[in-house]
Design an enzyme around this catalytic site. Structure first.
Site, PDB file in Angstrom:
ATOM      1  N   ALA A  88      15.548   5.020   0.244  1.00 56.67           N
ATOM      2  CA  ALA A  88      16.498   5.937   0.878  1.00 56.67           C
ATOM      3  C   ALA A  88      17.661   6.175  -0.070  1.00 56.67           C
ATOM      4  CB  ALA A  88      17.036   5.328   2.182  1.00 56.67           C
ATOM      5  N   THR A 134      19.361   1.483  10.003  1.00 57.05           N
ATOM      6  CA  THR A 134      20.730   0.976   9.932  1.00 57.05           C
ATOM      7  C   THR A 134      21.430   1.045  11.286  1.00 57.05           C
ATOM      8  OG1 THR A 134      22.904   1.484   9.000  1.00 57.05           O
ATOM      9  CG2 THR A 134      21.396   3.323   9.182  1.00 57.05           C
ATOM     10  N   ASP A 135      22.451   0.215  11.451  1.00 56.97           N
ATOM     11  CA  ASP A 135      23.248   0.275  12.687  1.00 56.97           C
ATOM     12  C   ASP A 135      24.105   1.541  12.750  1.00 56.97           C
ATOM     13  OD1 ASP A 135      25.165  -0.349  10.755  1.00 56.97           O
ATOM     14  OD2 ASP A 135      25.895  -2.163  11.751  1.00 56.97           O
ATOM     15  N   GLU A 136      24.260   2.236  11.604  1.00 56.79           N
ATOM     16  CA  GLU A 136      25.149   3.407  11.589  1.00 56.79           C
ATOM     17  C   GLU A 136      24.632   4.551  12.460  1.00 56.79           C
ATOM     18  OE1 GLU A 136      26.838   4.590   7.901  1.00 56.79           O
ATOM     19  OE2 GLU A 136      27.021   2.540   7.177  1.00 56.79           O
ATOM     20  N   TYR A 160      24.781  10.628   5.920  1.00 57.64           N
ATOM     21  CA  TYR A 160      23.853   9.496   5.715  1.00 57.64           C
ATOM     22  C   TYR A 160      23.283   9.032   7.050  1.00 57.64           C
ATOM     23  CZ  TYR A 160      22.451   4.592   5.376  1.00 57.64           C
ATOM     24  OH  TYR A 160      21.763   3.403   5.506  1.00 57.64           O
ATOM     25  N   LYS A 164      19.422   9.094   8.576  1.00 57.51           N
ATOM     26  CA  LYS A 164      18.696   7.897   9.007  1.00 57.51           C
ATOM     27  C   LYS A 164      18.287   8.037  10.481  1.00 57.51           C
ATOM     28  CE  LYS A 164      17.902   4.562   7.021  1.00 57.51           C
ATOM     29  NZ  LYS A 164      16.790   4.160   6.115  1.00 57.51           N
TER      30      LYS A 164
HETATM   31  P1  NAD Z   1      19.649   1.003  -2.351  1.00 54.23           P
HETATM   32  O1  NAD Z   1      20.362   2.308  -2.511  1.00 54.23           O
HETATM   33  O2  NAD Z   1      20.142  -0.194  -3.054  1.00 54.23           O
HETATM   34  O3  NAD Z   1      18.122   1.193  -2.804  1.00 54.23           O
HETATM   35  C1  NAD Z   1      17.370   2.326  -2.464  1.00 54.23           C
HETATM   36  C2  NAD Z   1      16.100   2.316  -3.310  1.00 54.23           C
HETATM   37  O4  NAD Z   1      15.309   3.456  -2.927  1.00 54.23           O
HETATM   38  C3  NAD Z   1      16.355   2.412  -4.812  1.00 54.23           C
HETATM   39  O5  NAD Z   1      15.559   1.490  -5.507  1.00 54.23           O
HETATM   40  C4  NAD Z   1      15.938   3.841  -5.145  1.00 54.23           C
HETATM   41  O6  NAD Z   1      15.458   3.998  -6.470  1.00 54.23           O
HETATM   42  C5  NAD Z   1      14.857   4.104  -4.108  1.00 54.23           C
HETATM   43  N1  NAD Z   1      14.687   5.527  -3.816  1.00 54.23           N
HETATM   44  C6  NAD Z   1      15.673   6.429  -3.522  1.00 54.23           C
HETATM   45  N2  NAD Z   1      15.127   7.648  -3.347  1.00 54.23           N
HETATM   46  C7  NAD Z   1      13.792   7.506  -3.506  1.00 54.23           C
HETATM   47  C8  NAD Z   1      12.691   8.407  -3.437  1.00 54.23           C
HETATM   48  N3  NAD Z   1      12.873   9.711  -3.174  1.00 54.23           N
HETATM   49  N4  NAD Z   1      11.452   7.925  -3.634  1.00 54.23           N
HETATM   50  C9  NAD Z   1      11.254   6.603  -3.911  1.00 54.23           C
HETATM   51  N5  NAD Z   1      12.259   5.713  -4.017  1.00 54.23           N
HETATM   52  C10 NAD Z   1      13.506   6.166  -3.811  1.00 54.23           C
HETATM   53  O7  NAD Z   1      19.541   0.787  -0.791  1.00 54.23           O
HETATM   54  P2  NAD Z   1      19.650  -0.563   0.066  1.00 54.23           P
HETATM   55  O8  NAD Z   1      21.075  -0.840   0.331  1.00 54.23           O
HETATM   56  O9  NAD Z   1      18.793  -1.590  -0.541  1.00 54.23           O
HETATM   57  O10 NAD Z   1      19.006  -0.070   1.439  1.00 54.23           O
HETATM   58  C11 NAD Z   1      17.589  -0.101   1.626  1.00 54.23           C
HETATM   59  C12 NAD Z   1      17.270   0.449   3.006  1.00 54.23           C
HETATM   60  O11 NAD Z   1      17.902  -0.354   3.992  1.00 54.23           O
HETATM   61  C13 NAD Z   1      17.754   1.876   3.238  1.00 54.23           C
HETATM   62  O12 NAD Z   1      16.776   2.543   4.003  1.00 54.23           O
HETATM   63  C14 NAD Z   1      19.042   1.703   4.041  1.00 54.23           C
HETATM   64  O13 NAD Z   1      19.246   2.814   4.875  1.00 54.23           O
HETATM   65  C15 NAD Z   1      18.715   0.454   4.837  1.00 54.23           C
HETATM   66  N6  NAD Z   1      19.890  -0.372   5.218  1.00 54.23           N
HETATM   67  C16 NAD Z   1      20.797  -0.764   4.282  1.00 54.23           C
HETATM   68  C17 NAD Z   1      21.848  -1.597   4.657  1.00 54.23           C
HETATM   69  C18 NAD Z   1      22.866  -2.090   3.650  1.00 54.23           C
HETATM   70  O14 NAD Z   1      23.851  -2.720   4.050  1.00 54.23           O
HETATM   71  N7  NAD Z   1      22.692  -1.868   2.359  1.00 54.23           N
HETATM   72  C19 NAD Z   1      21.970  -2.011   5.988  1.00 54.23           C
HETATM   73  C20 NAD Z   1      21.035  -1.576   6.923  1.00 54.23           C
HETATM   74  C21 NAD Z   1      19.981  -0.772   6.523  1.00 54.23           C
HETATM   75  O1  DAU Z   2      26.067  -0.752   8.425  1.00 53.44           O
HETATM   76  C1  DAU Z   2      24.978  -0.631   7.536  1.00 53.44           C
HETATM   77  C2  DAU Z   2      25.358   0.259   6.383  1.00 53.44           C
HETATM   78  O2  DAU Z   2      26.285  -0.468   5.592  1.00 53.44           O
HETATM   79  C3  DAU Z   2      24.164   0.714   5.546  1.00 53.44           C
HETATM   80  O3  DAU Z   2      23.324   1.504   6.333  1.00 53.44           O
HETATM   81  C4  DAU Z   2      24.635   1.495   4.322  1.00 53.44           C
HETATM   82  O4  DAU Z   2      23.512   1.817   3.506  1.00 53.44           O
HETATM   83  C5  DAU Z   2      25.603   0.639   3.546  1.00 53.44           C
HETATM   84  O5  DAU Z   2      26.106   1.397   2.458  1.00 53.44           O
HETATM   85  C6  DAU Z   2      26.766   0.170   4.438  1.00 53.44           C
HETATM   86  O6  DAU Z   2      27.623   1.274   4.804  1.00 53.44           O
HETATM   87  P1  DAU Z   2      29.233   1.164   4.790  1.00 53.44           P
HETATM   88  O7  DAU Z   2      29.775   2.523   4.634  1.00 53.44           O
HETATM   89  O8  DAU Z   2      29.725   0.326   5.907  1.00 53.44           O
HETATM   90  O9  DAU Z   2      29.406   0.293   3.419  1.00 53.44           O
HETATM   91  P2  DAU Z   2      30.436   0.415   2.197  1.00 53.44           P
HETATM   92  O10 DAU Z   2      30.209  -0.800   1.355  1.00 53.44           O
HETATM   93  O11 DAU Z   2      30.371   1.748   1.536  1.00 53.44           O
HETATM   94  O12 DAU Z   2      31.845   0.290   2.906  1.00 53.44           O
HETATM   95  C7  DAU Z   2      32.194  -0.838   3.689  1.00 53.44           C
HETATM   96  C8  DAU Z   2      33.594  -0.606   4.255  1.00 53.44           C
HETATM   97  O13 DAU Z   2      34.543  -0.626   3.168  1.00 53.44           O
HETATM   98  C9  DAU Z   2      33.757   0.762   4.905  1.00 53.44           C
HETATM   99  O14 DAU Z   2      34.635   0.629   6.021  1.00 53.44           O
HETATM  100  C10 DAU Z   2      34.418   1.620   3.834  1.00 53.44           C
HETATM  101  C11 DAU Z   2      35.262   0.607   3.058  1.00 53.44           C
HETATM  102  N1  DAU Z   2      35.423   0.898   1.606  1.00 53.44           N
HETATM  103  C12 DAU Z   2      34.307   1.138   0.873  1.00 53.44           C
HETATM  104  C13 DAU Z   2      34.422   1.412  -0.484  1.00 53.44           C
HETATM  105  C14 DAU Z   2      33.186   1.702  -1.316  1.00 53.44           C
HETATM  106  C15 DAU Z   2      36.685   0.886   1.032  1.00 53.44           C
HETATM  107  O15 DAU Z   2      37.717   0.627   1.718  1.00 53.44           O
HETATM  108  N2  DAU Z   2      36.797   1.159  -0.303  1.00 53.44           N
HETATM  109  C16 DAU Z   2      35.714   1.442  -1.086  1.00 53.44           C
HETATM  110  O16 DAU Z   2      35.887   1.718  -2.310  1.00 53.44           O
END
Ligand code: NAD
Ligand code: DAU
Length: 354
Positions: A88, A134-136, A160, A164
């Protein structure tokens, strides 16, 4: 080809959470073949999987989930009978700049995978399409002690989370319409090693190390529920094997932090580990323009997963955050490599006018 008990396609396996899922499955299930399918966008990094890349049950295929012909070809070539779909576009700030890329990958890409699974699995038993969400998608909570449950109405606010949410709806539609064996989980914010430093925790650890400003959006009062990434990977393993078809499971840590409080915890630990005097990096905190449509609070009720499947987080937050900060400080070459290239342009674009 018949030598493996299962053939599992993990999409996005070179990303943050995906690499932890791939590592867990490759090492825990030597009789499964794990096919990591990833486009290697800016967020994908095969260095995250160096320790398992030569395992006999691991295969990497570079490609785009939106490429229908390639996706169908992989399903037949590797006799895929399970999908764990993580690929994603995942960063909210990028989605505000470029929503189309998010709709393409997160919606159309998911649809391409669902279509391939449906075509290949017709009449087959014991297949499973696991969609990682995601919870979002549930929107934002007030500061009132309530939680997102599996029944909370979808109410996404960012491009985003809208993408999702749409992909979640397509997964349910394929279950309800075509009988595809699907399962979905919605997880809270993950933290841990190998996260791309566009997200709060690795970005701030790196900036503390470099003595750069820490850009806190708004007043730093937004709340997130943080879960150690390996606990998410364990939950995915459990749900993949034991979750019920057509069900949704929330995953979270019951671990809410106001951004500014979390940032102070990170500063305290990072200064200590770097040998700086206490409070040394507090002056780096810089309040900047808020994120557009910034969700106030997320909090996940993960009791269903606990009560039905017995999952619970293994790490206390204090232990997890210390381990994470230590990892980034011990792996500065990793950080320097991922912040080389286009990262400086990204940083400039996102933060210059804040
Ligand atoms: P990330 O951005 O670190 O990794 C995404 C991966 O997907 C990368 O390796 C990228 O190369 C690959 N990708 C992107 N577009 C692609 C495409 N078109 N085809 C094939 N591969 C592709 O993301 P993450 O933080 O590891 O999140 C992984 C999943 O978990 C996502 O679906 C995200 O919505 C979900 N998620 C993330 C969080 C979080 O806190 N990071 C929380 C809840 C759910
Ligand atoms: O809740 C799950 C989600 O958590 C996932 O689905 C997303 O992929 C993941 O990116 C994450 O989303 P958030 O927007 O919550 O994460 P982020 O790390 O971007 O930001 C966390 C909090 O910090 C948010 O309230 C925004 C704030 N923030 C973020 C950045 C990058 C700042 O204050 N300064 C910053 O520079």
């Amino acid at each position: 080809m018949g030598e493996f008990k299962r053939n599992i396609l993990v999409t996005g396996g070179a990303g943050f959470i995906g690499s932890h899922v791939v590592r867990l499955f490759v090492t825990k299930y030597p009789d499964y073949r794990i096919i990591n399918f990833d486009a290697l966008t800016y967020a994908g990094n095969l260095e995250n999987l160096k320790d398992v890349e030569n395992c006999p049950n691991y295969v990497f295929v570079k490609g785009d989930i939106c490429d229908h012909a390639l996706v169908s070809g992989i399903f037949s070539e590797y006799q895929v009978d399970g999908v764990i779909h993580l690929a994603a576009e995942s960063h909210v700030d990028r989605s505000i700049e470029d929503p189309f890329t998010f709709a393409r990958t997160n919606v159309m890409g998911t649809l391409a995978l669902l279509h391939a699974a449906r075509s290949t699995w017709a009449g087959k038993q014991s297949c499973r399409f696991y969609h990682v969400s995601t919870d979002e998608v549930y929107g934002a909570l007030e500061m009132d002690g309530t939680f997102f449950t599996e029944d909370t109405r979808y109410d996404p606010h960012s491009p985003y989370s809208a993408s999702k949410a749409s992909s979640d709806h397509f997964v349910r539609a394929f279950h309800d319409t075509y009988g595809l064996p699907t399962v979905i989980s919605n997880c809270s914010n993950n933290y841990g090693p190998y996260q791309f430093p566009e997200k709060l925790i690795p970005l701030f650890i790196n900036n503390i190390r470099l003595g750069k400003p820490l850009p806190v959006y708004g007043k730093g009062e937004n709340v997130r529920d943080w879960l150690y990434v390996e606990d998410h990977a364990r939950a995915i393993d459990l749900i993949f094997h034991e979750g019920k078809d057509g069900e949704t499971y929330n995953i979270g840590g019951f671990n809410e932090w106001r951004n500014i409080d979390l940032i102070k915890v990170m500063i305290e630990a990072a200064d200590r580990l770097l040998g700086n005097p206490p409070g040394h990096s507090l002056g780096l905190i810089t309040y900047v323009k808020d994120r557009a449509g910034h969700d106030l609070r997320y909090a996940i009720d993960s009791r269903k997963l606990h009560e039905e499947l017995g999952w619970e987080p293994s790490l206390q937050f204090e232990e997890g955050i210390e381990k994470t900060i230590r990892w980034y400080l011990d792996n500065q070459e990793w950080m320097d490599r991922v912040t080389g290239g286009e990262y400086a342009d990204y940083y400039d674009k996102m933060y210059k006018n804040r």
